[in-house]
Design a protein around this motif. Structure first.
Motif, PDB file in Angstrom:
ATOM      1  N   ARG A   1      41.585 -46.984  15.359  1.00  0.00           N
ATOM      2  CA  ARG A   1      41.860 -45.866  16.254  1.00  0.00           C
ATOM      3  C   ARG A   1      41.548 -46.301  17.684  1.00  0.00           C
ATOM      4  N   ILE A   2      42.035 -45.557  18.626  1.00  0.00           N
ATOM      5  CA  ILE A   2      41.753 -45.803  20.036  1.00  0.00           C
ATOM      6  C   ILE A   2      40.881 -44.651  20.528  1.00  0.00           C
ATOM      7  N   ASP A   3      39.746 -45.006  21.097  1.00  0.00           N
ATOM      8  CA  ASP A   3      38.830 -44.009  21.666  1.00  0.00           C
ATOM      9  C   ASP A   3      38.734 -44.221  23.171  1.00  0.00           C
ATOM     10  N   VAL A   4      38.364 -43.162  23.871  1.00  0.00           N
ATOM     11  CA  VAL A   4      38.108 -43.242  25.303  1.00  0.00           C
ATOM     12  C   VAL A   4      36.619 -42.991  25.504  1.00  0.00           C
ATOM     13  N   LYS A   5      35.965 -43.904  26.197  1.00  0.00           N
ATOM     14  CA  LYS A   5      34.526 -43.769  26.432  1.00  0.00           C
ATOM     15  C   LYS A   5      34.267 -42.617  27.402  1.00  0.00           C
ATOM     16  N   SER A   6      33.349 -41.754  27.011  1.00  0.00           N
ATOM     17  CA  SER A   6      32.992 -40.643  27.886  1.00  0.00           C
ATOM     18  C   SER A   6      31.619 -40.855  28.505  1.00  0.00           C
ATOM     19  N   GLN A   7      30.846 -41.800  27.931  1.00  0.00           N
ATOM     20  CA  GLN A   7      29.533 -42.117  28.476  1.00  0.00           C
ATOM     21  C   GLN A   7      29.325 -43.616  28.393  1.00  0.00           C
ATOM     22  N   SER A   8      28.605 -44.159  29.359  1.00  0.00           N
ATOM     23  CA  SER A   8      28.275 -45.573  29.357  1.00  0.00           C
ATOM     24  C   SER A   8      27.162 -45.833  30.350  1.00  0.00           C
ATOM     25  N   ARG A   9      26.453 -46.924  30.162  1.00  0.00           N
ATOM     26  CA  ARG A   9      25.410 -47.308  31.126  1.00  0.00           C
ATOM     27  C   ARG A   9      26.041 -47.670  32.470  1.00  0.00           C
ATOM     28  N   HIS A  10      27.228 -48.228  32.377  1.00  0.00           N
ATOM     29  CA  HIS A  10      27.928 -48.661  33.585  1.00  0.00           C
ATOM     30  C   HIS A  10      29.062 -47.685  33.882  1.00  0.00           C
ATOM     31  N   THR A  11      29.070 -47.160  35.062  1.00  0.00           N
ATOM     32  CA  THR A  11      30.058 -46.130  35.421  1.00  0.00           C
ATOM     33  C   THR A  11      31.488 -46.652  35.412  1.00  0.00           C
ATOM     34  N   ASP A  12      31.679 -47.967  35.599  1.00  0.00           N
ATOM     35  CA  ASP A  12      33.044 -48.493  35.600  1.00  0.00           C
ATOM     36  C   ASP A  12      33.657 -48.511  34.198  1.00  0.00           C
ATOM     37  N   GLN A  13      32.827 -48.341  33.157  1.00  0.00           N
ATOM     38  CA  GLN A  13      33.345 -48.331  31.780  1.00  0.00           C
ATOM     39  C   GLN A  13      33.700 -46.936  31.288  1.00  0.00           C
ATOM     40  N   VAL A  14      33.304 -45.898  32.034  1.00  0.00           N
ATOM     41  CA  VAL A  14      33.628 -44.530  31.641  1.00  0.00           C
ATOM     42  C   VAL A  14      35.136 -44.335  31.755  1.00  0.00           C
ATOM     43  N   ASN A  15      35.721 -43.622  30.836  1.00  0.00           N
ATOM     44  CA  ASN A  15      37.149 -43.346  30.749  1.00  0.00           C
ATOM     45  C   ASN A  15      37.978 -44.584  30.445  1.00  0.00           C
ATOM     46  N   SER A  16      37.340 -45.669  29.997  1.00  0.00           N
ATOM     47  CA  SER A  16      38.110 -46.839  29.567  1.00  0.00           C
ATOM     48  C   SER A  16      38.368 -46.720  28.067  1.00  0.00           C
ATOM     49  N   SER A  17      39.476 -47.273  27.630  1.00  0.00           N
ATOM     50  CA  SER A  17      39.819 -47.156  26.218  1.00  0.00           C
ATOM     51  C   SER A  17      39.199 -48.301  25.430  1.00  0.00           C
ATOM     52  N   ALA A  18      38.950 -48.028  24.155  1.00  0.00           N
ATOM     53  CA  ALA A  18      38.392 -49.037  23.252  1.00  0.00           C
ATOM     54  C   ALA A  18      39.069 -48.872  21.895  1.00  0.00           C
ATOM     55  N   ALA A  19      39.401 -49.994  21.296  1.00  0.00           N
ATOM     56  CA  ALA A  19      39.974 -49.966  19.954  1.00  0.00           C
ATOM     57  C   ALA A  19      38.827 -50.087  18.959  1.00  0.00           C
ATOM     58  N   ILE A  20      38.770 -49.203  18.002  1.00  0.00           N
ATOM     59  CA  ILE A  20      37.766 -49.231  16.951  1.00  0.00           C
ATOM     60  C   ILE A  20      38.489 -49.660  15.675  1.00  0.00           C
ATOM     61  N   VAL A  21      38.060 -50.780  15.113  1.00  0.00           N
ATOM     62  CA  VAL A  21      38.688 -51.323  13.911  1.00  0.00           C
ATOM     63  C   VAL A  21      37.641 -51.337  12.794  1.00  0.00           C
ATOM     64  N   GLU A  22      37.958 -50.702  11.667  1.00  0.00           N
ATOM     65  CA  GLU A  22      37.056 -50.663  10.515  1.00  0.00           C
ATOM     66  C   GLU A  22      37.754 -51.343   9.347  1.00  0.00           C
ATOM     67  N   MET A  23      37.088 -52.363   8.780  1.00  0.00           N
ATOM     68  CA  MET A  23      37.655 -53.122   7.665  1.00  0.00           C
ATOM     69  C   MET A  23      36.730 -53.064   6.461  1.00  0.00           C
ATOM     70  N   GLU A  24      37.332 -52.928   5.290  1.00  0.00           N
ATOM     71  CA  GLU A  24      36.599 -53.010   4.027  1.00  0.00           C
ATOM     72  C   GLU A  24      37.009 -54.327   3.379  1.00  0.00           C
TER      73      GLU A  24
END
Length: 187
Positions: free
Chosen positions: A123-146
């Protein structure tokens, strides 16, 4: 009535062969199949029937036949000297339609030595919180494998990838795809 009984016995024989050979059921033996399905048949005739059906199933499985292929194969077997009868053909076809997927999965699992990918979710998530303000609202791909085999407990792997890492992975996958394409064109 005799045709229905012989079809039922043949279906039982085919199921028994599948149980012992492909599904790993040690309780299903050749002797059990003979006593339960063909008690009146002499041992040498039963052995010939069993071996013939086992060979036919093996041919069908190894070619992973679709409906048209199995029809052509069984038609050829009915015309062949020492082949199958016309009454046996629909029973074998029905058996294959019912067991194709499960036998195919069993053959694949038996030929696998190492762990395999059992499931993949992303899935693709958008960061709403981060230690670094430049990472807020950046997208991240979350990959879960079994990862695992059917017999063992699975291991789970979760990856979080930013856009740059995702692009790197896509580039590497593209290189692998090109290498595989080049290798297959050589042969």
């Amino acid at each position: 009535m005799a045709d229905a009984e012989s079809s039922k016995a043949l279906s039982g024989l085919l199921n028994g062969i599948a149980q012992s050979r492909y599904y790993g059921n040690p309780e299903i033996t050749e002797e059990l199949l003979k006593t339960e399905l063909y008690p009146e048949l002499p041992p040498n005739e039963f052995r010939a029937l069993h071996d013939k059906m086992q060979g036919i199933i093996k041919s069908i499985v190894s070619a992973d036949m679709d409906t048209n292929q199995i029809d052509a194969f069984l038609t050829a077997q009915t015309k062949k000297q020492g082949g199958i009868s016309a009454e046996q053909s629909p029973v074998i076809t029905k058996f294959w339609k019912n067991h194709k997927k499960k036998i195919r999965e069993s053959v694949i699992n038996q030929s696998r030595w190492e762990n395999g990918l059992k499931s993949l979710k992303w899935r693709i998530d958008v960061k709403s919180q981060s230690r670094h303000t430049d990472q807020v609202n950046s997208s991240a791909a979350i990959v879960e494998m079994e990862i695992g085999t059917k017999d063992k407990d699975s291991e789970f792997l979760c990856l979080e990838l930013n856009e740059m890492k995702m692009n790197e992975i896509l580039k590497k996958l593209s290189e692998v795809e090109e290498s595989l394409a080049a290798l297959t064109q050589i042969q």
